[in-house]
Motif scaffolding. Structure first.
Motif, PDB file in Angstrom:
ATOM      1  N   ALA A  15      48.360  30.663  34.799  1.00  0.00           N
ATOM      2  CA  ALA A  15      47.233  31.113  33.983  1.00  0.00           C
ATOM      3  C   ALA A  15      46.985  30.153  32.824  1.00  0.00           C
ATOM      4  O   ALA A  15      45.841  29.781  32.532  1.00  0.00           O
ATOM      5  N   LEU A  16      48.055  29.736  32.148  1.00  0.00           N
ATOM      6  CA  LEU A  16      47.916  28.821  31.025  1.00  0.00           C
ATOM      7  C   LEU A  16      47.374  27.474  31.486  1.00  0.00           C
ATOM      8  O   LEU A  16      46.482  26.896  30.848  1.00  0.00           O
TER       9      LEU A  16
ATOM     10  N   VAL B  14      33.994  24.799  39.233  1.00  0.00           N
ATOM     11  CA  VAL B  14      34.954  25.406  40.152  1.00  0.00           C
ATOM     12  C   VAL B  14      36.065  26.107  39.386  1.00  0.00           C
ATOM     13  O   VAL B  14      36.417  27.272  39.662  1.00  0.00           O
ATOM     14  N   LEU B  15      36.637  25.404  38.403  1.00  0.00           N
ATOM     15  CA  LEU B  15      37.718  25.986  37.605  1.00  0.00           C
ATOM     16  C   LEU B  15      37.236  27.200  36.825  1.00  0.00           C
ATOM     17  O   LEU B  15      37.964  28.189  36.684  1.00  0.00           O
ATOM     18  N   ALA B  16      36.013  27.148  36.317  1.00  0.00           N
ATOM     19  CA  ALA B  16      35.483  28.270  35.544  1.00  0.00           C
ATOM     20  C   ALA B  16      35.336  29.518  36.411  1.00  0.00           C
ATOM     21  O   ALA B  16      35.671  30.630  35.991  1.00  0.00           O
ATOM     22  N   VAL B  17      34.857  29.339  37.631  1.00  0.00           N
ATOM     23  CA  VAL B  17      34.715  30.484  38.549  1.00  0.00           C
ATOM     24  C   VAL B  17      36.086  31.064  38.894  1.00  0.00           C
ATOM     25  O   VAL B  17      36.289  32.283  38.867  1.00  0.00           O
ATOM     26  N   VAL B  18      37.040  30.180  39.219  1.00  0.00           N
ATOM     27  CA  VAL B  18      38.396  30.630  39.529  1.00  0.00           C
ATOM     28  C   VAL B  18      39.005  31.369  38.349  1.00  0.00           C
ATOM     29  O   VAL B  18      39.646  32.420  38.500  1.00  0.00           O
ATOM     30  N   LEU B  19      38.797  30.833  37.145  1.00  0.00           N
ATOM     31  CA  LEU B  19      39.343  31.468  35.934  1.00  0.00           C
ATOM     32  C   LEU B  19      38.770  32.863  35.738  1.00  0.00           C
ATOM     33  O   LEU B  19      39.514  33.818  35.453  1.00  0.00           O
ATOM     34  N   VAL B  20      37.472  33.021  35.897  1.00  0.00           N
ATOM     35  CA  VAL B  20      36.839  34.330  35.704  1.00  0.00           C
ATOM     36  C   VAL B  20      37.325  35.325  36.752  1.00  0.00           C
ATOM     37  O   VAL B  20      37.705  36.459  36.424  1.00  0.00           O
ATOM     38  N   VAL B  21      37.329  34.897  38.020  1.00  0.00           N
ATOM     39  CA  VAL B  21      37.753  35.805  39.096  1.00  0.00           C
ATOM     40  C   VAL B  21      39.208  36.205  38.924  1.00  0.00           C
ATOM     41  O   VAL B  21      39.567  37.392  38.992  1.00  0.00           O
TER      42      VAL B  21
ATOM     43  N   GLU C 225      43.356  39.178  41.602  1.00  0.00           N
ATOM     44  CA  GLU C 225      44.358  38.113  41.666  1.00  0.00           C
ATOM     45  C   GLU C 225      45.295  38.385  42.839  1.00  0.00           C
ATOM     46  O   GLU C 225      45.712  39.524  43.047  1.00  0.00           O
ATOM     47  N   PRO C 226      45.626  37.355  43.622  1.00  0.00           N
ATOM     48  CA  PRO C 226      46.580  37.550  44.715  1.00  0.00           C
ATOM     49  C   PRO C 226      48.023  37.396  44.237  1.00  0.00           C
ATOM     50  O   PRO C 226      48.303  36.621  43.330  1.00  0.00           O
ATOM     51  N   PHE C 227      48.917  38.150  44.847  1.00  0.00           N
ATOM     52  CA  PHE C 227      50.345  38.046  44.580  1.00  0.00           C
ATOM     53  C   PHE C 227      51.095  38.121  45.908  1.00  0.00           C
ATOM     54  O   PHE C 227      50.594  38.681  46.886  1.00  0.00           O
ATOM     55  N   GLN C 228      52.311  37.585  45.920  1.00  0.00           N
ATOM     56  CA  GLN C 228      53.182  37.703  47.083  1.00  0.00           C
ATOM     57  C   GLN C 228      54.369  38.590  46.734  1.00  0.00           C
ATOM     58  O   GLN C 228      54.909  38.518  45.627  1.00  0.00           O
ATOM     59  N   ILE C 229      54.762  39.450  47.683  1.00  0.00           N
ATOM     60  CA  ILE C 229      55.902  40.331  47.484  1.00  0.00           C
ATOM     61  C   ILE C 229      57.174  39.572  47.863  1.00  0.00           C
ATOM     62  O   ILE C 229      57.376  39.228  49.031  1.00  0.00           O
TER      63      ILE C 229
END
Length: 270
Positions: free
Chosen positions: A6-7, A70-77, A83-87
């Motif tokens: 995120a940072l 591209v980065l701005a769209v990814v950041l907003v979404v 947000e995807p996560f893996q278990i």
């Protein structure tokens, strides 16, 4: 070393945006003037390939102009929507399998600023039975996923592998003994508030009893794999400011890098 995506995403978006803005304010006018001067010297409009050469952006400006949107769209979404996560572990079995890839609704519990996770727009509060992703209180760089059991003000008691909420036992119905001939695991359907879901208990695991009063603004969480979960019974409560979002769907199962991703595992999380 923990990788704070995120940072890095915020910094990359900021840097590319600033570089694109600097090029627009400081250098774009110069390129336009150079083109006009060249056309005046040539006595007319220049060919397209010559125009491109004269007005060509520097490599850093071209990169920033391409990457910032591209980065701005990814950041907003990623920051405000999904947000995807893996278990990575089995603490939420049988609800979530090791290798499940899940989607988390980032705005369900309110809009939060990226990196600092400060809530700016409150929307919903967690309810009993929600499956939530949160930052581990003992190490906020690590994300955990558990089920909400206790809300602020609740008295939670865990005794004989049964949850009591404010003195009321949460109903469990035995579904199966696994394996059937020499059972080690019991599969139950548990009703936690209005949410019915499945849990595992380990026959050989000792009973862990305790009682906790949930403080204001915090939550008591547990894994569905009750005897194999590092949760609020061991390290305490989850403050509201550490909530990341509500898990709502599995979109893929991919247990190992060399296995074949299984998109047929898509399902809602309950």
């Amino acid at each position: 070393m923990n990788f704070d995506f995120a940072l890095i995403l915020v910094l990359a978006t900021f840097v590319t945006g600033v570089l694109w803005l600097l090029d627009t304010l400081l250098f774009a006018g110069g390129r336009k003037s150079t083109l006009l001067a060249a056309e005046q010297a040539a006595g007319g409009e220049l060919p397209e390939d010559v125009k491109e050469t004269v007005t060509r952006l520097s490599w850093w400006a071209d990169f920033s102009k391409s990457m910032f949107p591209v980065l701005a769209v990814v950041l907003v979404v990623r920051s405000f929507l999904v947000e995807p996560f893996q278990i990575p572990s089995g603490s939420m079995l049988p609800t979530l399998q090791i290798g499940d890839f899940i989607l988390v609704n980032k705005y369900h519990y309110g809009l939060r600023l990226p990196v600092v996770n400060a809530k700016v727009v409150p929307i919903n509060d967690p309810v009993r039975g929600d499956v939530v992703v949160f930052k581990y209180p003992n190490d906020p760089a690590v994300n955990y996923i558990k089920r909400v059991v206790g809300l602020p003000g609740d008295v939670i008691r865990y005794q004989d592998k049964i949850i009591y909420v404010n003195g009321e036992p949460q109903m469990q119905d035995l579904l199966a003994q696994l394996p059937p001939r020499a059972p080690e695991i019991l599969l139950y359907n548990e009703k936690l508030g209005d949410v019915a879901h499945e849990i595992y208990t380990d026959i050989k695991a000792p009973n862990r009893s305790g009682e906790w009063t949930v403080p204001e603004g915090q939550y008591f969480v547990m894994g569905d794999n009750r005897d194999n979960s590092n949760d609020s019974r061991y390290w305490g409560f989850v403050p509201d400011e550490l909530l990341v979002g509500k898990a709502f769907a599995v979109w893929m199962h991919w247990p190992t890098f060399f296995s074949v991703p299984d998109v047929t595992a898509m399902r809602a999380i309950r």
